[in-house]
Structure formats: structure tokens, C-alpha cells
Design a protein around this motif. Structure first.
Motif, short mmCIF file in Angstrom:
data_model
loop_
_atom_site.label_atom_id
_atom_site.label_comp_id
_atom_site.label_asym_id
_atom_site.label_seq_id
_atom_site.Cartn_x
_atom_site.Cartn_y
_atom_site.Cartn_z
N LEU A 114 -77.32 56.67 23.59
CA LEU A 114 -78.14 56.36 22.41
C LEU A 114 -77.82 54.99 21.84
CD1 LEU A 114 -77.97 59.84 20.66
CD2 LEU A 114 -80.10 58.70 21.32
N LEU A 127 -81.45 57.21 26.59
CA LEU A 127 -82.39 56.80 25.54
C LEU A 127 -81.98 55.49 24.88
CD1 LEU A 127 -82.78 60.33 23.90
CD2 LEU A 127 -84.55 59.14 25.20
N ASN A 170 -79.88 51.55 19.42
CA ASN A 170 -80.93 52.16 18.60
C ASN A 170 -80.56 51.97 17.13
OD1 ASN A 170 -83.10 53.78 20.15
ND2 ASN A 170 -81.21 54.33 21.23
N LEU A 226 -85.24 57.19 30.01
CA LEU A 226 -86.26 56.66 29.09
C LEU A 226 -85.71 55.45 28.34
CD1 LEU A 226 -87.68 60.04 27.76
CD2 LEU A 226 -89.07 58.24 28.80
N GLU A 227 -84.73 54.79 28.92
CA GLU A 227 -84.11 53.66 28.25
C GLU A 227 -85.06 52.47 28.16
OE1 GLU A 227 -82.81 53.32 32.62
OE2 GLU A 227 -83.17 54.90 31.15
N ASN A 243 -84.03 51.88 22.51
CA ASN A 243 -85.29 52.28 21.90
C ASN A 243 -85.28 51.95 20.41
OD1 ASN A 243 -87.33 53.94 23.73
ND2 ASN A 243 -85.26 54.41 24.48
N LEU A 278 -89.54 54.29 21.81
CA LEU A 278 -89.48 55.60 21.14
C LEU A 278 -88.83 55.49 19.77
CD1 LEU A 278 -88.31 57.74 24.20
CD2 LEU A 278 -90.58 57.79 23.15
N VAL A 325 -86.08 61.18 19.29
CA VAL A 325 -85.69 61.84 20.52
C VAL A 325 -86.87 62.68 21.02
CG1 VAL A 325 -84.12 63.52 21.57
CG2 VAL A 325 -83.27 61.91 19.85
#
Length: 370
Positions: free
Chosen positions: A337, A307, A340, A284-285, A310, A289, A292
Motif C-alpha cells: 500500500l 496496490l 498512497n 493493481l499497482e 494509487n 484507485l 481498496v
């Protein structure tokens, strides 16, 4: 041998879909794959031991400019505007990539009863006769038509195909029953076509079974809901999908890898991943969003969640791992992550209690774009 063949095909299916096929590099592996067909042939196996060298070009049955080896004919980069007329009947792999072929006529493959692989990548094909694959294609397993000018799925595809690659054509419509009868597919690549959700007609995948479906770089605004239920990998990268809802994945219970990177996803509805309990990797990179996605901690087989890129500003202590200690779960090998706006000092160490090693968590630094 059957197991080896399956593994070879799966490896090819995981390769870059638009990568040019290098036939000579694949010949040795192809010979091993084709050894399985010896059960249905009376030919001696002595040909399998022959080396592929320039002397094979002296075959009087080989078209001018082509390279003919036992069971293999190469005619790439020859400026061909049509399929050669004189193709040896024993040909099992026919490679015609990087030419100017515009059409596959009804009788172009006539007499090629043993044809196993047909490579037509990077031509100018806009038309394929409806009966082109109806004759003598019982053994055709690999059909590569990427980088052409096709507007729709070819009609009457061979029923025994293992791979069908149509990457980067001009397909904007998948007609009803387009893949009917294709129950042995391992790879169905449709990426980089101007395909929207409205262009997928109801029943387009009726009667089809496949392991991998690729629809990256299209014009999809939602996860297609009528793909074959047998898929284990779905690639929807680089589309315009804005959300994931509970009904989107309910059909795909055997899914193991889901790629939704580089979309516009702002929202993942709670319970969206419940219907895919076998999932091992979710991408979902590079979406939008802000938190999470819910439900990750309940996915016992999930080992990689991506992720990065995002707008996630907060990470909860139970976002990734089960709250109960007695719940069995595969350890994560990758949680990304980075990129972000989350304050990493605010993330509690116990958040990553179900990760294999520290290297399995990628945090990095968030830098605002200027």
C-alpha cells in the motif's frame, strides 16, 4: 519425465517475455527435455552424453558461420537475410536470432521432421508463407518470433505448439480462428504490439487452450473478454484500461494470477472478482484507485494484492480479511500500500489480521510529487 518437461516450460513462460534466448546455457536442460522423445526414436542415447564444444563446428554439413552440435544448430548474429538452405535433417533446435531475415518461405523448413524449437527473435521478418508451418512440423513445440515486423498472426500454426512468442512485433489485428487447434499451449506472448480491443476479432481464440496470455504494453482500453477460458495467468500491464467490471473476468474461472499494473484504472465494480475464486495474486499497482477494491476478503486463495502507487486515502478494517473467524482463507504473504495518500496511523491493526508476518505488509511513506 513428462512432469519435468511441463515444469521447465512453465518456468520459461514466467520469464521476461523479451529476454534473449541463450541457447548454449539451455542445452543441458534441453537435452533432458528431449530425452522424452526417445520413445519415438530408434536413435541410440549415446549422443545425449556428448559434450558441446568447438569441435562440433567441424561438421561438414554445418552452414558456414554456424555452430552445429548434435541436434542443435546455432546461426545467431551472422547477418543472414534468409533461412540457411543446408540444415541437417536431424536438427531439433534451430536458433537464428539477431539476423536480418525478412521472410520465412514455403520450403525453408522442408525436411526438418524432428524440429522441436525454432528461435527467430530479433530479425526483420514481415512475411511468413501460409504453408511454411504445414510441412514436417508435427514435433515443433517452441516458436519464438519476438522482435520482428509481423503485422498479423502467422497462418496455419503447428497444432502441437507449447510456446508461441510474438512479443514486440507490429500486430494490430488478431484474425478470427487465428489460434484454432492450438490446444496444448502453455505460453502465448503477444505483449508490446499495437493491439487494441477492436483489433481482436470475434472468435480469434476459437479452439485454443493456453495457460498464460501476455498482452502487456499494448493499446487495450478494457480487459479482453474472449480469451481462452483455460488461462491461469493473464498479463495486461502497461495498457490504458480505466475500469474493471463484473463481466470482464467471468470467463476466466481458473485464473490464478492477474496483472493489471500501470494502467488507468479508477474503478473496480463490486463482484468483479467473484468469478475468479482460485486467484492467488492480483496486481493493481500504479493505477488511479481511490479505495481498496471490493470483494478481496472473499477470495480464499488470494495471497498477494499489490496496490501501491494509487490514490487510496482510506483502508477499512475488513477490506482484506474475512469478517467471520471460521472462514478458511490462505494467509497473505504480500499486501503493498505504499505510495498512497492514506494516513497509516488511521489503519486499525486488525486490518491485517490474516497476513503471515508484519513483513507481509508494505506501507512506506507517501510523498507528493513536486
Amino acid at each position: 519425465m513428462r512432469v519435468f518437461l511441463l515444469l521447465c516450460l512453465l518456468l520459461i513462460g514466467n520469464a521476461t517475455p523479451y529476454q534473449q534466448v541463450n541457447i548454449m546455457d539451455a542445452l543441458k536442460k534441453y537435452d533432458i527435455m528431449m530425452a522424452e522423445s526417445s520413445d519415438d526414436s530408434d536413435e541410440d542415447n549415446e549422443d545425449d552424453e556428448k559434450d558441446y564444444d568447438d569441435d562440433d563446428d567441424k561438421d561438414e554439413n554445418c552452414p558456414v558461420g554456424c555452430h552445429c552440435s548434435p541436434r542443435v544448430m546455432q546461426c545467431s548474429d551472422q547477418g543472414l537475410i534468409s533461412v540457411p538452405e543446408k540444415i541437417p535433417e536431424e536438427t531439433q533446435m534451430l536458433e537464428l536470432q539477431n539476423n536480418d531475415i525478412t521472410e520465412i518461405k514455403e520450403d525453408d523448413l522442408k525436411g526438418l521432421n524432428r524440429l522441436y524449437a525454432l528461435v527467430l527473435i530479433n530479425n526483420k521478418i514481415s512475411k511468413i508463407h501460409p504453408k511454411a508451418f504445414q510441412r514436417n512440423t508435427d514435433h515443433l513445440r517452441l516458436l519464438y518470433l519476438s522482435y520482428n515486423l509481423l503485422l498479423e498472426i502467422p497462418a496455419n500454426l503447428p497444432r502441437n505448439l507449447l510456446e508461441l512468442r510474438l512479443h514486440e512485433n507490429r500486430i494490430s489485428r488478431i484474425q478470427t480462428n487465428a489460434f484454432n487447434g492450438l490446444r496444448n499451449l502453455h505460453v502465448l506472448e503477444l505483449g508490446a504490439n499495437p493491439l487494441a480491443n477492436s483489433g481482436i476479432e470475434l472468435g480469434a481464440f476459437n479452439g485454443a487452450l493456453t495457460l498464460y496470455v501476455g498482452m502487456a504494453e499494448a493499446k487495450l482500453t478494457a480487459v479482453p473478454k474472449d480469451l481462452p477460458s483455460s488461462i491461469t495467468e493473464l498479463n495486461l500491464d502497461y495498457n490504458k484500461i480505466s475500469k474493471v467490471e463484473t463481466e470482464d473476468l467471468i470467463r476466466y474461472k481458473t485464473l490464478q494470477r492477474l496483472r493489471l499494473g500501470f494502467n488507468q484504472i479508477k474503478f473496480v465494480e463490486n463482484g468483479s472478482f467473484v468469478s475468479i475464486p482460485n486467484i492467488r495474486e492480483i496486481h493493481l499497482e500504479n493505477n488511479r484507485l481511490k479505495k481498496v477494491p471490493p470483494g478481496l476478503s472473499s477470495l480464499r486463495n488470494l495471497r498477494g494484492i499489490y496496490l501501491h502507487g494509487n490514490k487510496i486515502s482510506k483502508v477499512g478494517v475488513n477490506d482484506f480479511c474475512p469478517t467471520q473467524l471460521n472462514v478458511k482463507k490462505d494467509l497473505y504473504t504480500g499486501i503493498s500500500l505504499f505510495a498512497n495518500p492514506v494516513k497509516y496511523l488511521d489503519i486499525q491493526p486488525a486490518t491485517f489480521r490474516c497476513v503471515t508476518t508484519r513483513r507481509g505488509v508494505q506501507l512506506g511513506n507517501f510523498r507528493k510529487r513536486k
